[in-house]
Enzyme design. Structure first.
Site, short mmCIF file in Angstrom:
data_model
loop_
_atom_site.label_atom_id
_atom_site.label_comp_id
_atom_site.label_asym_id
_atom_site.label_seq_id
_atom_site.Cartn_x
_atom_site.Cartn_y
_atom_site.Cartn_z
CB CYS A 123 -0.93 0.00 1.21
SG CYS A 123 -2.04 1.42 1.24
N GLY A 145 -8.42 -7.23 -8.68
CA GLY A 145 -8.84 -6.17 -7.78
C GLY A 145 -10.04 -5.42 -8.31
#
Length: 333
Positions: A95, A228
């Site tokens: 991230c 995703g």
């Protein structure tokens, strides 16, 4: 470790893959491995665990993604996750957000492979379930050939059960988290080379994969594929996972069947005081590119947000799609 567990997965995505989303996705595929949003070790240790970690039994197999960099805290959090019933613990090393960077976890840990190895080793000692890592191919000015190898070797030596690689660099200096999803170029070949170098380690590829057909092509080179945004924004793609990737009958043959199967869960959640929109916000892409999709989205957006909204709102939205589909058939005939 049987790498088939990771053959297909949906990605952990902040604000998206909550428990309501995961229950919906499970109705579209029996075999997909589902991941939670990232939860920090501080939240797990000190927060409302039932709210943060609770999930529906139908979600299995489901993995808990943790954010942190203190081996002891990660070990404690992993153990808590195992006790909650998760099937896997995943460490976030990908991230790129500023908040994550300031907390010394996420993609910035690509610069500290030995620390990541220590974190994995601590979690492996604490739990009996698989421990995995999700990373990038590098950050900022790192050479992906060197950075990814160092990270991979560190976590493999520490005992990781699988490595999930988002095939982009993360630029922590100069790009926003949103830009980091698109601007750094994808390098799938780099992930393929990692798999060739680590033939006995399950390697899962992630990043920009648009379809189940594309996933099948990647599976010629790696052990697993993680979708995703394509899975979240166009969830109908998941209907093809079981038949196309596993050679099994689909969980439900149509989106209409899947949404009907979701109704008992919605009824239970509404009875617990959950607002309908908390669930239906994950359904807006269910009929993408199908006649009536716009009416479906609009109805959920306008009616689903009302405090008194009940399950009939979803039924009405589905009926709009069915009516338009029937009209299209009649017109064509």
């Amino acid at each position: 470790m049987n790498s088939s567990l990771w053959k297909f997965a949906t990605a952990p995505m902040m604000d998206w893959t909550d428990r309501h989303c995961r229950v919906f996705h499970r109705l579209l595929s029996r075999r997909a491995l589902l991941y939670t949003e990232m939860v920090t070790t501080g939240a797990v240790i000190h927060g409302d665990r039932k709210r943060l970690l609770g999930f529906d039994a139908s979600e299995h197999p489901v993995a808990l993604q943790l954010g942190g960099s203190e081996p002891a805290d990660l070990a404690t959090s992993a153990k808590i996750g195992e006790e909650f019933g998760y099937d896997e613990i995943n460490l976030n090393v990908g991230c790129p957000s500023d908040r994550v960077k300031d907390g010394r976890f996420g993609a910035c840990l690509m610069a500290e492979p030995d620390l990541v190895g220590d974190c994995v080793a601590a979690m492996k000692r604490a739990v009996q379930i698989p421990v995995t890592v999700k990373c990038r191919i590098g950050i900022d000015d790192q050479d992906p050939e060197v950075a990814l190898d160092r990270l991979a070797r560190a976590v493999v030596d520490a005992g990781t059960d699988a490595l999930i690689v988002h095939a982009r660099k993360a630029w922590l200096d100069g790009l926003s988290p949103k830009e980091n999803r698109d601007i750094p170029p994808l390098d799938y070949d780099r992930v393929y080379r990692l798999k060739a170098a680590l033939p006995h380690v399950p390697i899962i590829i992630n990043g920009g994969i648009p379809s189940i057909e594309a996933a099948k092509q990647h599976l010629a080179h790696v052990d697993g594929v993680m979708l995703g945004r394509a899975a979240y924004q166009d969830p109908w793609r998941l209907l093809a996972v079981d038949p196309e990737l596993f050679g099994e009958a689909p969980q439900h043959a149509t989106m209409r069947e899947a949404l009907a199967a979701l109704e008992p869960y919605i009824a239970r959640e509404l009875a617990r005081g959950v607002r309908l929109h908390a669930i239906t916000r994950h359904l807006v892409g269910a009929y993408h590119a199908v006649p009536g999709a716009r009416a479906f989205r609009r109805h959920l957006a306008e009616r689903g947000v009302k405090p008194e909204a009940g399950i009939e709102v979803l039924r009405e939205a589905v009926a709009m799609v069915e009516e338009r589909a029937a009209a299209a058939v009649v017109t064509y005939a």
